[in-house]
Design a protein around this motif. Structure first.
Motif, mmCIF file in Angstrom:
data_model
loop_
_atom_site.group_PDB
_atom_site.id
_atom_site.type_symbol
_atom_site.label_atom_id
_atom_site.label_comp_id
_atom_site.label_asym_id
_atom_site.label_seq_id
_atom_site.Cartn_x
_atom_site.Cartn_y
_atom_site.Cartn_z
ATOM 1 N N PRO A 269 -9.252 70.728 22.401
ATOM 2 C CA PRO A 269 -10.377 70.305 23.843
ATOM 3 C C PRO A 269 -11.516 71.708 23.737
ATOM 4 O O PRO A 269 -12.932 71.003 24.318
ATOM 5 C CB PRO A 269 -9.229 70.052 24.729
ATOM 6 C CG PRO A 269 -8.032 69.841 24.282
ATOM 7 C CD PRO A 269 -8.492 70.591 22.833
ATOM 8 N N LEU A 270 -10.687 73.020 23.536
ATOM 9 C CA LEU A 270 -11.948 74.179 23.850
ATOM 10 C C LEU A 270 -12.876 74.375 22.818
ATOM 11 O O LEU A 270 -13.409 74.931 22.836
ATOM 12 C CB LEU A 270 -11.472 75.483 24.462
ATOM 13 C CG LEU A 270 -10.043 75.180 25.105
ATOM 14 C CD1 LEU A 270 -9.698 76.509 25.327
ATOM 15 C CD2 LEU A 270 -11.494 75.150 26.749
ATOM 16 N N GLY A 271 -12.590 73.347 21.651
ATOM 17 C CA GLY A 271 -13.895 74.155 20.247
ATOM 18 C C GLY A 271 -13.307 74.690 19.395
ATOM 19 O O GLY A 271 -11.991 74.317 19.532
ATOM 20 N N ILE A 272 -14.011 75.177 18.373
ATOM 21 C CA ILE A 272 -13.855 75.039 17.473
ATOM 22 C C ILE A 272 -14.006 76.502 16.538
ATOM 23 O O ILE A 272 -14.650 77.198 17.130
ATOM 24 C CB ILE A 272 -14.627 74.618 16.094
ATOM 25 C CG1 ILE A 272 -14.115 72.756 16.203
ATOM 26 C CG2 ILE A 272 -14.581 75.004 14.466
ATOM 27 C CD1 ILE A 272 -15.311 71.743 15.436
ATOM 28 N N ASN A 273 -12.892 77.128 16.058
ATOM 29 C CA ASN A 273 -12.850 78.751 15.889
ATOM 30 C C ASN A 273 -13.946 78.811 15.717
ATOM 31 O O ASN A 273 -15.261 78.495 14.615
ATOM 32 C CB ASN A 273 -11.648 79.342 15.170
ATOM 33 C CG ASN A 273 -10.997 79.269 15.171
ATOM 34 O OD1 ASN A 273 -10.293 79.172 17.029
ATOM 35 N ND2 ASN A 273 -9.442 78.877 15.108
ATOM 36 N N LEU A 274 -14.901 80.360 15.513
ATOM 37 C CA LEU A 274 -16.126 80.670 15.809
ATOM 38 C C LEU A 274 -15.788 81.880 13.987
ATOM 39 O O LEU A 274 -13.910 82.355 13.691
ATOM 40 C CB LEU A 274 -16.469 81.686 16.195
ATOM 41 C CG LEU A 274 -17.571 82.696 15.954
ATOM 42 C CD1 LEU A 274 -18.791 81.119 16.378
ATOM 43 C CD2 LEU A 274 -18.061 83.677 16.797
ATOM 44 N N SER A 275 -16.220 80.850 13.071
ATOM 45 C CA SER A 275 -15.926 81.303 11.749
ATOM 46 C C SER A 275 -17.285 82.857 11.911
ATOM 47 O O SER A 275 -18.130 82.933 12.114
ATOM 48 C CB SER A 275 -16.420 80.424 10.158
ATOM 49 O OG SER A 275 -17.926 80.508 10.267
#
Ligand SMILES: C[S@@+](CC[C@H](N)C(=O)[O-])C[C@H]1O[C@@H](n2cnc3c(N)ncnc32)[C@H](O)[C@@H]1O
Length: 407
Positions: A269-275
């Motif tokens: 829920p906190l978002g997608i991993n930064l790539s």
């Protein structure tokens, strides 16, 4: 541009005397155009060309490479093994450049930062070792641009690389153990500088930032990304808290753009991993956001992300190449101390700080959209349309997920 004629010099070809080049071409059987190509790019010939060149010039490959400064692993190993005698041979060579007079003047001060006018190398020389937490650099790219500082932006390749190595070495010195260096540049320059920085700091990432940066070039792939190299001093970063990004949704209907299939309930829920590929950094084109003419100003969003990721409040941020002061503005708004430097006029940076509240709104706008899979507006629009949100899945499933340390 090109290199400083190392190849021609090694072959005793005079740059001024065109006859000397055509004579060498005739004797070696290699066309003038090709010889010029080797010289421009300081490229060591291979295959039959190499054989012809070595026999015409009566040189060995090792000597050619030494004269071109293109050392391979065997030459390096031989130098390493014979380091003492090599040094004795080049007696008198002293790589320690005398500290230049510090000719930077303090132009402007804020609650958290200091802006100097002058050459960043001179400022760096005056800075204490191991004192800075985060450095971001966005130097001129040697693209023959005109800067308000009137600096020469069209120098020989080896001079540009040599100049870059000088300030990078100083950056490594002033960085605290665990501190981070981010180098923004064209892929071409970061490739050339990478192995030098590898000898000073620890490589973390090559981040591709997708911003179209020039018109398509014939017979080439369309240049579409800038390179952002991320290094740290020593083994472990002092700070590493990358933002998590919102899930991409259709801007009109707020529907999923990707099929997450049966994994929706596993999404954090906190978002997608930064790539290491960033697609969401806007070019600064809009007049409202752009502080000065020319195309050098970076987005506040880029600096917000970097500063957030690799520093903490109260840390010291340094950017040697001020431009319009994007780094200093982001640092100030985010409660970091900062030191800045600009060779040219600094009025634009000072003016920018007089409008700090506008910049705060822009930055808060970015921050309101990170670290949530669905930021507030997206979440309510999706709920209205009956689309799934994090709340669709039971609390139990989510806490199970966190227990598994997938956060
Ligand atoms: C690409 S711009 C930086 C833009 C900046 N990141 C921004 O977002 O506004 C590079 C700047 O470095 C300045 N510069 C060039 N050589 C310098 C030097 N030796 N010391 C300090 N500043 C320098 C140029 O005048 C130019 O303004």
């Amino acid at each position: 541009m090109g290199y400083s004629d190392h190849f021609f010099k090694a072959l005793n070809i005079s740059v001024e005397d065109r006859k000397s080049l055509s004579e060498f071409s005739k004797r070696s059987g290699i066309p003038v155009k090709k010889l010029k190509y080797y010289n421009e790019g300081n490229v060591v010939p291979t295959g039959k060309d190499l054989e012809k060149i070595l026999s015409t010039a009566n040189l060995s490959e090792v000597l050619l490479r030494l004269k071109m400064g293109r050392l391979d692993k065997d030459i390096l190993a031989a130098i390493q093994e014979n380091a003492e005698s090599v040094l004795a041979e080049i007696d008198g060579f002293n790589p320690v450049v005398d500290s230049p007079e510090v000719d930077c003047t303090l132009e402007f001060e804020t609650r958290l930062g200091k802006l100097y006018r002058g050459d960043c190398y001179s400022l760096l020389k005056s800075m204490e070792s191991d004192s800075v937490d985060l450095i971001f650099s966005d130097p001129p790219f040697n693209l023959d641009k005109i800067y308000p500082s009137d600096m020469d932006d069209n120098i020989k390749v080896d001079k540009y690389i040599g100049w870059s190595q000088e300030w990078i070495k100083e950056c490594a010195r002033v960085l605290k153990p665990g501190g981070a260096l981010f180098m923004w540049n064209l892929p071409k320059w970061n490739v050339a500088l990478g192995s030098f920085v590898d000898g000073l700091l620890t490589f973390r990432n090559w981040i591709g930032v997708d911003i179209k940066y020039s018109l398509p070039i014939r017979n080439r792939l369309y240049p579409s990304h800038y390179s952002l190299m991320y290094y740290i001093k020593g083994e472990k970063p002092n700070s590493f808290h990358p933002d998590r990004l919102a899930m991409d949704v259709c801007p009109k209907c707020y529907g999923d753009l990707k099929d997450y299939g049966g994994y929706k309930d596993k999404m954090n829920p906190l978002g997608i991993n930064l790539s290491d590929v960033w697609y969401d950094i806007p070019p600064v084109r809009h007049a409202k956001y752009k502080r000065r003419k020319g195309s050098n100003e970076l987005s506040l969003k880029l600096l917000d992300r970097i500063i957030e990721m690799a520093s903490d409040e109260g840390d010291l941020v340094f950017d040697p190449f001020g431009g319009s002061g994007t780094t200093y503005m982001a640092a100030e708004l985010k409660g970091r101390r900062w030191v800045g430097c600009e060779l040219g006029p600094t009025d634009i940076i000072k003016e920018r700080f007089s409008l700090i509240e506008e910049e705060r709104d822009i930055l808060n706008g970015y921050r309101g959209r990170v670290n949530a899979l669905f930021p507030e507006k997206t979440r309510s629009e999706r709920e209205k349309r009956g689309l799934w949100t994090c709340e669709t899945f039971s609390k139990n499933e989510q806490s199970e997920l966190f227990d598994k340390n997938l956060k």
